[in-house]
Design a protein around this motif. Structure first.
Motif, short mmCIF file in Angstrom:
data_model
loop_
_atom_site.label_atom_id
_atom_site.label_comp_id
_atom_site.label_asym_id
_atom_site.label_seq_id
_atom_site.Cartn_x
_atom_site.Cartn_y
_atom_site.Cartn_z
N PRO A 1 14.36 11.90 7.40
CA PRO A 1 13.35 11.89 8.31
C PRO A 1 11.94 11.87 7.57
O PRO A 1 11.93 12.76 6.63
CB PRO A 1 13.54 13.00 9.25
CG PRO A 1 14.61 13.49 9.06
CD PRO A 1 15.41 12.86 7.65
N GLY A 2 10.87 11.14 7.90
CA GLY A 2 9.80 11.11 7.10
C GLY A 2 9.37 10.75 5.97
O GLY A 2 8.13 10.38 5.35
N VAL A 3 10.47 10.24 5.26
CA VAL A 3 10.41 9.50 3.90
C VAL A 3 9.87 7.90 4.16
O VAL A 3 10.47 7.37 5.06
CB VAL A 3 11.43 9.62 3.21
CG1 VAL A 3 11.44 8.88 2.18
CG2 VAL A 3 12.23 10.95 2.83
N VAL A 4 8.84 7.77 3.53
CA VAL A 4 8.47 6.17 3.65
C VAL A 4 8.39 5.53 2.40
O VAL A 4 7.44 6.14 1.45
CB VAL A 4 7.00 6.45 4.33
CG1 VAL A 4 6.14 4.86 4.45
CG2 VAL A 4 6.95 7.05 5.61
N MET A 5 8.93 4.69 2.08
CA MET A 5 9.14 4.04 0.66
C MET A 5 8.66 2.90 0.61
O MET A 5 9.29 1.76 0.64
CB MET A 5 10.54 4.26 0.37
CG MET A 5 11.08 5.49 0.01
SD MET A 5 12.84 5.36 -0.31
CE MET A 5 13.37 4.65 1.02
N ILE A 6 7.30 2.79 0.60
CA ILE A 6 6.51 1.38 0.44
C ILE A 6 4.95 1.68 -0.09
O ILE A 6 4.95 2.70 -0.08
CB ILE A 6 6.13 0.63 1.82
CG1 ILE A 6 5.40 -0.65 1.78
CG2 ILE A 6 5.47 1.69 2.82
CD1 ILE A 6 5.43 -1.64 2.87
N GLY A 7 4.71 0.86 -0.92
CA GLY A 7 3.35 1.21 -1.56
C GLY A 7 2.41 1.70 -0.91
O GLY A 7 2.35 1.55 0.60
N GLY A 8 1.40 2.61 -1.26
CA GLY A 8 0.38 3.18 -0.37
C GLY A 8 0.33 4.79 -0.71
O GLY A 8 -0.70 5.07 -0.24
N GLY A 9 1.38 5.41 -1.20
CA GLY A 9 1.25 6.60 -1.38
C GLY A 9 1.27 6.89 -2.77
O GLY A 9 1.81 6.65 -3.67
N LEU A 10 0.21 7.94 -3.07
CA LEU A 10 -0.03 8.21 -4.66
C LEU A 10 -0.45 9.54 -4.66
O LEU A 10 -1.09 10.17 -4.03
CB LEU A 10 -1.41 7.52 -5.08
CG LEU A 10 -1.16 5.58 -4.87
CD1 LEU A 10 -2.65 5.34 -5.11
CD2 LEU A 10 -0.16 5.27 -6.13
N PRO A 11 0.31 10.47 -5.76
CA PRO A 11 0.08 11.57 -6.23
C PRO A 11 -1.26 11.96 -6.71
O PRO A 11 -1.85 10.74 -7.26
CB PRO A 11 0.80 12.24 -7.28
CG PRO A 11 1.55 10.96 -7.92
CD PRO A 11 1.28 9.65 -6.59
N ILE A 12 -2.26 12.64 -6.48
CA ILE A 12 -3.46 13.17 -6.90
C ILE A 12 -3.18 14.44 -8.03
O ILE A 12 -2.64 15.32 -7.71
CB ILE A 12 -4.57 13.35 -5.94
CG1 ILE A 12 -4.62 12.47 -4.79
CG2 ILE A 12 -5.86 13.90 -6.62
CD1 ILE A 12 -5.43 12.87 -3.50
N GLY B 1 2.22 -3.12 0.88
CA GLY B 1 2.18 -1.96 0.12
C GLY B 1 0.96 -1.86 -1.08
O GLY B 1 0.56 -1.07 -1.51
N GLU B 2 1.09 -3.17 -1.69
CA GLU B 2 0.20 -3.42 -2.76
C GLU B 2 -1.13 -3.11 -2.56
O GLU B 2 -2.08 -2.51 -3.33
CB GLU B 2 0.21 -4.61 -3.66
CG GLU B 2 1.73 -5.04 -4.14
CD GLU B 2 2.79 -5.82 -2.79
OE1 GLU B 2 2.15 -6.30 -1.93
OE2 GLU B 2 3.86 -5.40 -2.77
N ASN B 3 -1.63 -3.72 -1.47
CA ASN B 3 -2.91 -3.56 -0.86
C ASN B 3 -3.19 -2.11 -0.64
O ASN B 3 -4.48 -1.52 -0.71
CB ASN B 3 -3.32 -4.54 0.14
CG ASN B 3 -3.33 -5.78 -0.32
OD1 ASN B 3 -3.53 -6.27 -1.60
ND2 ASN B 3 -2.84 -6.67 0.45
#
Length: 179
Positions: A130-141, A159-161
């Motif tokens: 639950p809650g895992v989203v695996m497509i581009g758009g999430g990045l660590p800071i 996701g690339e955009n």
């Protein structure tokens, strides 16, 4: 047996000295135990989270992409969520999920997706978490080699955009984070 005042005055400081030494050893071991049982963690401030979110939203607006952007702390809890008024309702939870997934796996969600979707991947089970989203758009800071938060963008076409906008958000604060 009677003690003379001379012997008492001599014994008392020795006793105090012994107690002080024992007490300071206890303090030193407590400090050592504390150093081993706790840690210090750097966390992005809400002000910088807002600055990153606004920069990501502006970048997407330049392309005409109505998005939602979330910036979380290193545990995946949202600090800031901005939603364009035309962004779909689903983008709110997806943006948070992308940021949360990026902090959990300490890498970009596009990399998590690439690893998990390989035919022989041992990590396939995380797709159903639950809650895992695996497509581009999430990045660590990151700041000085430590992860201080994450950014998640949802709503751009693909996701690339979403990654483009997320990277713009990080770039807006990176100079302040590099110390």
């Amino acid at each position: 047996m009677k003690f003379s005042s001379k012997s008492r005055s001599f014994a008392l400081p020795q006793t105090l000295l012994a107690l002080c030494l024992v007490g300071s050893c206890g303090l030193m071991s407590a400090e050592a135990a504390d150093a081993e049982s706790t840690w210090t963690q750097k966390v992005i401030t809400p002000e910088f989270a807002l600055k990153a979110a606004e920069a990501a939203k502006i970048e997407c607006s330049k392309h005409g992409w109505p998005i939602t952007v979330a910036v979380t702390d290193p545990s995946g809890l949202p600090l800031v969520v901005l939603r364009d008024r035309l962004a779909g309702w689903h983008t709110y939870e997806v943006a948070i999920g992308k940021a949360r997934t990026a902090v959990s796996w300490r890498t970009a969600t596009s990399a998590v997706a690439a690893n998990v979707t390989k035919p022989d991947s041992a990590e396939k089970a995380i797709m159903s978490q639950p809650g895992v989203v695996m497509i581009g758009g999430g990045l660590p800071i990151e700041a000085a080699g430590a992860m201080v938060g994450a950014i998640g963008v949802s709503g751009a076409p693909g996701g690339e955009n979403d990654d483009i906008c997320g990277k713009a958000g990080i770039a807006a604060i990176q100079g302040d984070l590099d110390f």
